[in-house]
Every structure is written in structure tokens, then in C-alpha cells.
Design an enzyme around this catalytic site. Structure first.
Site, short mmCIF file in Angstrom:
data_model
loop_
_atom_site.label_atom_id
_atom_site.label_comp_id
_atom_site.label_asym_id
_atom_site.label_seq_id
_atom_site.Cartn_x
_atom_site.Cartn_y
_atom_site.Cartn_z
CD GLN A 79 -3.11 0.65 0.36
OE1 GLN A 79 -3.53 -0.49 0.28
NE2 GLN A 79 -3.64 1.64 -0.33
CG PHE A 80 2.00 3.38 -3.73
CD1 PHE A 80 1.92 4.73 -4.05
CD2 PHE A 80 1.23 2.47 -4.44
CE1 PHE A 80 1.07 5.16 -5.06
CE2 PHE A 80 0.37 2.89 -5.44
CZ PHE A 80 0.29 4.24 -5.75
CB THR A 81 -2.04 5.14 -1.17
OG1 THR A 81 -2.65 4.04 -0.50
CG2 THR A 81 -2.10 4.95 -2.68
#
Length: 153
Positions: free
Chosen positions: A78-80
Site C-alpha cells: 500500500q504505497f498510498t
């Protein structure tokens, strides 16, 4: 390294219509990697997730860990979690690690959780458009950031 953990009754991840990972009672871990993160942060975070006492005991107190209950873990990249929303209306993701580094630590984290003793560790597909389904239990949702909770050297 950041982890948004959710105590779940069940969770699953689907890619292109195919369910590629699913768990029953345990933790859904949305995992973000920053550019300065190392295996040391992954080790610390894996230990914290597996041992965090957020499952209820016989007295209805949050006093048991994932390891205590024999729970399962679903890990989704989950890079966000590294979104910067200070300016404008479109988030910037420049504070997230480069894909090669992030994927390496994402896979390392999963193996570390297994090594600690979590028997079932499922995962999403790094970089894919994933659909995550879950039933949050409680709800219990906790944000862990190694920059904030890891002891400084």
C-alpha cells in the site's frame, strides 16, 4: 515503514477477478515502505504486528496477540500510506520507496512474519490493481509507523 492493521473476521484480495489470498480471523496489514526503510524496520514491524495485544481474552479485554490466538495475516502492499496531501488536491507519492526496494521489503516482511510463527500468511500482488474485501472486527484499526514507534539508536 508504515502498517495500517485491521483486526478482521475475514479478509481477501482479488486481482483481475481471481482471489489470490484470503484469511479467516486475524490481521489485514496494509504495508507501505519509505525510501529510508531497511530490513531492521521490517523486523521491528513484523514483531510488533504479530505480538500486538488487540484480540480479546475470556474477560473481553484486548489482551491477546495474533500469535496467542493462532490467527492469520493478509499482507497487502500500500504505497498510498505515504501520500502527501499538503498541497493541492492530488496526493503526491514521492515519499514512498521505489518499487524494487518496496517489493523486496514487502516480501521480506511476509517471510519475517512466518519466521516469527504466524502459520498462515497470505498476500496480495505487488503493484497490481487489487480489490480487498474484509469484515473489520470491532472495528479495530491501528496505524503503526516505524519512524514514530521504533526506538532510536
Amino acid at each position: 515503514m508504515r502498517a495500517l492493521i485491521q483486526r478482521v473476521k475475514y479478509a481477501s484480495v482479488t486481482v483481475e477477478g481471481e482471489k489470490i489470498g484470503s484469511i479467516n480471523k486475524g490481521l489485514l496489514v496494509l504495508l507501505g515502505v519509505g525510501p529510508q526503510d531497511t530490513e531492521e524496520q521490517a523486523d521491528f514491524l513484523a514483531e510488533k504486528c504479530a505480538n500486538l495485544r488487540i484480540f480479546v481474552d475470556e474477560n473481553d479485554k484486548m489482551n491477546l496477540s495474533l500469535l496467542d490466538i493462532g490467527g492469520q495475516m493478509l499482507v497487502v502492499s500500500q504505497f498510498t500510506l505515504y501520500a502527501d496531501c499538503k498541497k493541492g488536491r492530488r496526493p503526491s507519492f514521492i515519499r514512498a520507496a521505489a518499487p524494487d526496494q518496496a517489493n523486496r521489503l514487502y516480501e521480506y516482511f511476509q517471510q519475517k512474519v512466518k519466521d516469527i510463527g504466524v502459520e498462515t500468511v497470505e498476500h496480495g500482488k505487488f503493484g497490481a490493481d487489487m480489490k480487498v474485501e474484509l469484515l473489520n472486527d470491532g472495528p479495530v484499526t491501528i496505524m503503526l509507523d516505524t519512524d514514530e514507534i521504533m526506538p532510536k539508536r
